[in-house]
Scaffold this motif. Structure first.
Motif, PDB file in Angstrom:
ATOM      1  N   MET A 127      -4.456   5.567  -2.125  1.00 51.59           N
ATOM      2  CA  MET A 127      -5.166   4.796  -0.784  1.00 51.59           C
ATOM      3  C   MET A 127      -5.402   6.151   0.234  1.00 51.59           C
ATOM      4  N   LYS A 147      -0.919  -3.601   6.638  1.00 56.07           N
ATOM      5  CA  LYS A 147      -0.773  -2.258   6.276  1.00 56.07           C
ATOM      6  C   LYS A 147       0.549  -1.446   6.412  1.00 56.07           C
ATOM      7  N   PHE A 189      -9.856   2.870   2.920  1.00 55.23           N
ATOM      8  CA  PHE A 189      -9.808   1.594   1.700  1.00 55.23           C
ATOM      9  C   PHE A 189      -8.728   0.769   2.053  1.00 55.23           C
ATOM     10  N   ILE A 190      -7.035   0.787   2.853  1.00 51.38           N
ATOM     11  CA  ILE A 190      -6.665  -0.325   3.126  1.00 51.38           C
ATOM     12  C   ILE A 190      -7.220  -1.113   4.443  1.00 51.38           C
ATOM     13  N   PHE A 248       0.284  -8.681   3.068  1.00 47.54           N
ATOM     14  CA  PHE A 248      -1.241  -8.038   3.079  1.00 47.54           C
ATOM     15  C   PHE A 248      -1.992  -6.663   3.948  1.00 47.54           C
ATOM     16  N   TRP A 270      -9.921  -7.625   3.501  1.00 45.78           N
ATOM     17  CA  TRP A 270     -10.156  -9.007   2.220  1.00 45.78           C
ATOM     18  C   TRP A 270      -9.843  -9.876   1.670  1.00 45.78           C
ATOM     19  N   GLY A 271      -8.755  -8.660   1.503  1.00 45.45           N
ATOM     20  CA  GLY A 271      -7.610  -9.338   0.396  1.00 45.45           C
ATOM     21  C   GLY A 271      -6.816 -10.701   1.997  1.00 45.45           C
ATOM     22  N   TRP A 331       0.849  -1.022  -0.558  1.00 47.12           N
ATOM     23  CA  TRP A 331      -0.191  -0.237  -0.080  1.00 47.12           C
ATOM     24  C   TRP A 331       1.130   1.264  -0.294  1.00 47.12           C
ATOM     25  N   SER A 352      -9.982  -2.222   4.265  1.00 45.20           N
ATOM     26  CA  SER A 352     -10.834  -2.685   4.085  1.00 45.20           C
ATOM     27  C   SER A 352     -10.129  -3.835   2.898  1.00 45.20           C
ATOM     28  N   ALA A 353      -8.834  -3.250   2.051  1.00 46.55           N
ATOM     29  CA  ALA A 353      -8.234  -4.232   1.416  1.00 46.55           C
ATOM     30  C   ALA A 353      -8.050  -4.933   2.285  1.00 46.55           C
TER      31      ALA A 353
END
Length: 525
Positions: A336, A385, A340-341, A383, A347-348, A320, A343-344
């Motif tokens: 981003m 952050k 958004f980070i 995935f 879910w990733g 990210w 959530s992504a």
């Protein structure tokens, strides 16, 4: 198969399994009845075999390691010596800061940064060793890490010690370094005992460049050692004790809790859930015992770690951050947001776990514990952050158990070292505020981040291949199934995707037949 290829394949298999006994030894429950012949790295690993030419070649095929008394040079003693060498290199890597101080640009210029030195003053440990629990300072780490940071600060002599000449920051660093050395040795020894007939694979942990460079950045080694001990207890069919150390590791750093994902997948595949419940019970017992008292005493300080983790944006070296850094230099490319980070990333990681579970349930043979665990932790890292440079120490012991091939291991470590230096050069360029033509280009840093991500994905792919094709698994090639299987060792599979498809097919056929009979009855009526 052509005759020449068949002969070459047979020769390779003999060379790779020449150390296996005629009768395979049990891999799990019950006391060992006789010494088990150990795998010889220089005989088993072609890369190491070539490197030994300068010292006379690999160990001879008439030797019998594991069954012949080696004298004082036991595997564990040699591993301790190798780990001490690794610790000495770790000290050397930080020596510029130890001698010149951590102030100014030294930490970045010489890549010797350590949170220990930085947080000693920034979080109030220099004034009050128990600052995180005194209501004055908020500490962005879990409870046990706060305890470790405070206890080691408590061991630092006062400002008036040695006539006021003591460098207390250096003392704080060295005290933490001493404990990391002990934890490193514990992790290596425990990994060697967890590896079954391949104890020498723990030498990867002892000599990994990533361990030398990154183990002295933060307190992550406490969680690494806790997870290593948990794996050993689980391998010895003690899931509750394994859970105790999982809980302690999670109270230090979050990632050891991912081990529960491995246990539930194997419990589903075997249809035996007792080990799952015992592991969860042990984890909950130790985690609650550590966290509840602190949460009751000061909920704000206790929950700060959760709030800090939730609210922080993209951290250095994450995919990210690489995206946002590129977007800041490429017109039309959008950055981003933290929301958004969050959530992504969540879910990733969830999608990655689902894929890993499907692979584990679809494989013809039950995957090994270390293989599944490495894939889950590596996915969590990719995935996340933030990819702090010390996160590599999470993966090293797992790679040693999941894919113990020295050539692949060293290639992966090469890219991790490249990334390690790129991080500090990038921070040096940001802090020094140089002119662009004189600084480390952001693009080079992004390339290094992408390279370390691709190298990790490459090791992950190797592990996936070994799951889908057990003949490629270095651990299974030496005649053992899964040294870490513990309570699942020797159990037959009950629920796999293959059996599920068969069950669904039979159920659909039965429903079709019943529907046909109903229609016939209706026609007759």
């Amino acid at each position: 198969m052509p005759e020449s290829r068949r002969i070459a394949t047979a020769r390779h298999e003999r060379s790779d399994t020449s150390h296996t006994p005629a009768v395979d030894a049990p891999v799990s429950k019950g006391p060992r009845q006789e010494p088990v012949r150990l795998t010889v790295p220089t005989r088993n690993d072609r890369f190491l075999s070539r490197l030994t030419e300068v010292i006379g070649g690999p160990l001879g095929r008439f030797t019998d390691p594991g069954r012949v008394n080696p004298g004082i040079f036991t595997v564990q003693r040699v591993l301790v010596v190798l780990t001490v060498i690794g610790v000495l290199f770790a000290i050397l890597a930080k020596n510029m800061c130890r001698t010149q101080g951590w102030g100014g640009m030294n930490s970045y210029q010489w890549a010797c940064y350590s949170d220990w030195a930085s947080l000693f003053h920034a979080r109030g440990f220099s004034e009050n060793a128990f600052a995180p629990f005194a209501g004055g300072e908020l500490f962005e780490y879990p409870v046990l890490m706060s305890v470790v940071a405070s206890l080691t600060a408590w061991m630092v002599p006062g400002a008036d010690a040695f006539g006021g000449t003591l460098d207390r920051t250096l003392a704080y660093f060295d005290i933490n370094l001493f404990f990391v050395a002990i934890l490193w040795i514990v992790t290596v020894i425990v990994t060697s005992k967890t590896a079954g007939r391949r104890p020498w694979d723990a030498a990867m942990v002892a000599l990994a460049p990533g361990m030398m460079l990154a183990s002295t950045i933060n307190w992550d080694m406490w969680a690494v050692a806790a997870l290593a001990v948990a794996l050993l207890f689980f391998a010895r069919d003690k899931p509750f004790l394994a859970g105790i150390f999982i809980g302690l590791g999670t109270a230090t750093k979050l990632y050891p809790i991912l081990f529960l994902g491995v246990v539930i997948v194997l419990a589903i595949r075997t249809g035996k859930f007792k080990a799952w419940w015992l592991t969860v019970a042990g984890t909950a017992t130790s985690w609650l015992a550590v966290n509840v008292p602190f949460a009751i005493a000061d909920y704000t300080a206790w929950s700060y770690f959760l709030e800090f983790t939730r609210d922080r944006g993209a951290g250095f070296s994450s995919v990210w951050y690489a995206w946002n850094l590129s977007a800041s230099n490429i017109p039309g490319m959008k950055q981003m947001s933290p929301e958004f980070i969050n959530s992504a990333g969540l879910w990733g990681f969830a999608a990655a776990c689902a894929v890993i579970a499907i692979l584990a349930l679809a494989a013809k043979e039950r995957p090994r514990v270390a293989s599944i665990l490495f894939l889950i932790v590596a996915s969590f890292v990719l995935f996340n952050k933030v990819y702090s440079p010390q996160f590599v120490v999470w993966l090293v012991p797992l790679v040693a158990l999941a894919w113990p091939r020295w050539k692949d291991f060293l290639i992966w470590q090469l890219f991790e070292v490249l990334h390690f230096w790129a991080v500090w050069l990038h921070l040096w360029a940001l802090s020094a505020q140089w002119e662009p033509q004189h600084s480390f280009p952001p693009a080079f840093y992004v390339y290094a981040v992408v390279a370390h991500i691709l190298a990790t994905l490459w090791i992950m792919w190797k592990v996936v291949e070994s799951m889908l094709d057990p003949s490629k698994d270095p651990v299974r090639r030496v005649g053992q199934e899964d040294p870490q299987a513990g309570p699942f060792a020797g159990l037959p599979d009950k629920y796999t995707l293959g059996t599920l498809r068969t069950w669904l097919g039979a159920r659909n056929a039965k429903n079709t037949q019943e529907s046909s009979l109903t229609k016939d009855d209706a026609t007759q009526r």
